[in-house]
Enzyme design. Structure first.
Site, PDB file in Angstrom:
ATOM      1  N   GLU A 155       8.090  38.296 -39.277  1.00 49.21           N
ATOM      2  CA  GLU A 155       8.795  37.047 -39.553  1.00 49.21           C
ATOM      3  C   GLU A 155       7.823  35.892 -39.333  1.00 49.21           C
ATOM      4  O   GLU A 155       7.253  35.760 -38.245  1.00 49.21           O
ATOM      5  CB  GLU A 155       9.992  36.880 -38.617  1.00 49.21           C
ATOM      6  N   ASN A 194      16.369  39.149 -34.680  1.00 50.72           N
ATOM      7  CA  ASN A 194      16.950  39.222 -33.338  1.00 50.72           C
ATOM      8  C   ASN A 194      18.278  38.505 -33.224  1.00 50.72           C
ATOM      9  O   ASN A 194      19.106  38.852 -32.375  1.00 50.72           O
ATOM     10  CB  ASN A 194      15.964  38.682 -32.301  1.00 50.72           C
TER      11      ASN A 194
END
Length: 292
Positions: A155, A194
Site C-alpha cells: 500500500e 488493516n
C-alpha cells in the site's frame, strides 16, 4: 519520471525490516540496514544470511546469487551511513514517538533533498511523521505485508503534503524493482487492508476468549465457509501476537471507534511470551510434532 532506486536504506531489522532488505537484495539493490546499536550488527547480518541460506536449501536461489546479494548488503549502527541513500524505509516499532525520532534523524542525515523517506506503519498517520521533518513532500507510506519476499501487495500512502514525485517513486520501487502489486490509499488509520482486517481479527480473538468455539473451529469456519486461505487465529500467529497487539492498540487510539479496544487476551499472551510462530506458541503450538 522518477529515478530508479539503486541505493536503499532500511531502518530496523526485525521481521519487516529484514523482509524488505531481503526482497531488495534479491532485486539487485544495494542495501544499507541501520540497527539501533553496534552489538546488533551481527544479529542483523546473521538473520539475512540465514534467510538466503534457507532459500538456497529450498532451491529458490543459487549459492552464487546468494553471495552476490549479500555482497550488496551493509549493516551499520551509524545513521550517517545512510547519507547517500535515494530511498530510506523505516521499519521500527509501531510507536509514534519512536518513529518520529527516526524521521528527525533521517531528515538531518540524508544528503539529497529529493531522497524519499518512507514508513512501513500500518496504523499511524504518515502526516504525523512527515510533520517532524523539513521535507514533508518527500515522506510517504509504504505498507508491506509479512512475509515481505512472498506477499505481493504494497500500500502506497500519500499524505496531504506528499508530493506526486515522491509517491510515484515509492510506487515505482515497489512495482518495477520489487515486482509487487501496488494500491494507492489516503492517509487514514489502517489504510485499506488493516482498516478491514484488524477489526475482523479482534472479533475472532474475542470469540475465542468467550468460548464460542475453539481455535481450530473458528479457523475452519472462515477457511471453509468464506474461502479464506487461512483462519484468523492462524493468521495472528503468523503475524506475531506482539505485532498485531501494537497495531490494534494504535488503531484503538486513533481510528475513531474502528477498533474499540484490544482484547485483554492479546495483552496476556504478549506478557506470557506467546507470540505465535516465532516463539513456538500462540493460539497454537508449533514444533516438530504439532501445528495449527
Amino acid at each position: 519520471m522518477s529515478a530508479t532506486v539503486r541505493r536503499l536504506g532500511v531502518v530496523g531489522c526485525g521481521t519487516m525490516g529484514a523482509g524488505i532488505a531481503e526482497a531488495s537484495l534479491r532485486a539487485g539493490v544495494e542495501v544499507t540496514v541501520l540497527v539501533s546499536a553496534p552489538d546488533r550488527i551481527g544479529d542483523a547480518a546473521g538473520r539475512l544470511t540465514a534467510a538466503f541460506e534457507r532459500a538456497v536449501a529450498k532451491g529458490r536461489t543459487t549459492p552464487g546469487e546468494q553471495a552476490a546479494a549479500l555482497a550488496r548488503l551493509r549493516v551499520t549502527a551509524d545513521a550517517e551511513d545512510l547519507a547517500d541513500r535515494q530511498l530510506v524505509i523505516e521499519a521500527v516499532a509501531e510507536n509514534l514517538a519512536v518513529k518520529q525520532r527516526v524521521f528527525k534523524t533521517l531528515d538531518q542525515v540524508l544528503a539529497d533533498p529529493a531522497a524519499v523517506l518512507a514508513t512501513t506503519t500500518s496504523s499511524l498517520l504518515v502526516a504525523e511523521l512527515a510533520a517532524v521533518t523539513a521535507r514533508p513532500g518527500s515522506v510517504v507510506g509504504m505498507h508491506f505485508f509479512n512475509p515481505v519476499p512472498l506477499m505481493p501487495l504494497v500500500e502506497v500512502v500519500a499524505a496531504d503534503r506528499t508530493g506526486e514525485r515522491c509517491a510515484a517513486s515509492a510506487e515505482s520501487f515497489a512495482r518495477d524493482t520489487l515486482g509487487k502489486e501496488v494500491i494507492r490509499t489516503a492517509d487514514r488509520c489502517g489504510f485499506v487492508v488493516n482498516a478491514l482486517l484488524v477489526p475482523y481479527l479482534m472479533a475472532a480473538v474475542s470469540m475465542y476468549d468467550q468460548g464460542v468455539a475453539d481455535a481450530a473451529d473458528i479457523d475452519r469456519g472462515m477457511v471453509l465457509g468464506c474461502g479464506h486461505p487461512m483462519g484468523p487465529l492462524t493468521l495472528l500467529d503468523l503475524i506475531g501476537i506482539d505485532t498485531i497487539t501494537d497495531v490494534a492498540r494504535s488503531m484503538a487510539e486513533n481510528s475513531d471507534g474502528l477498533v474499540p479496544e484490544v482484547p485483554p487476551l492479546l495483552t496476556r499472551m504478549v506478557q506470557e511470551g506467546r507470540l505465535g510462530r516465532k516463539t513456538g506458541h500462540g493460539f497454537y503450538r508449533y514444533d516438530e510434532t504439532s501445528g495449527p
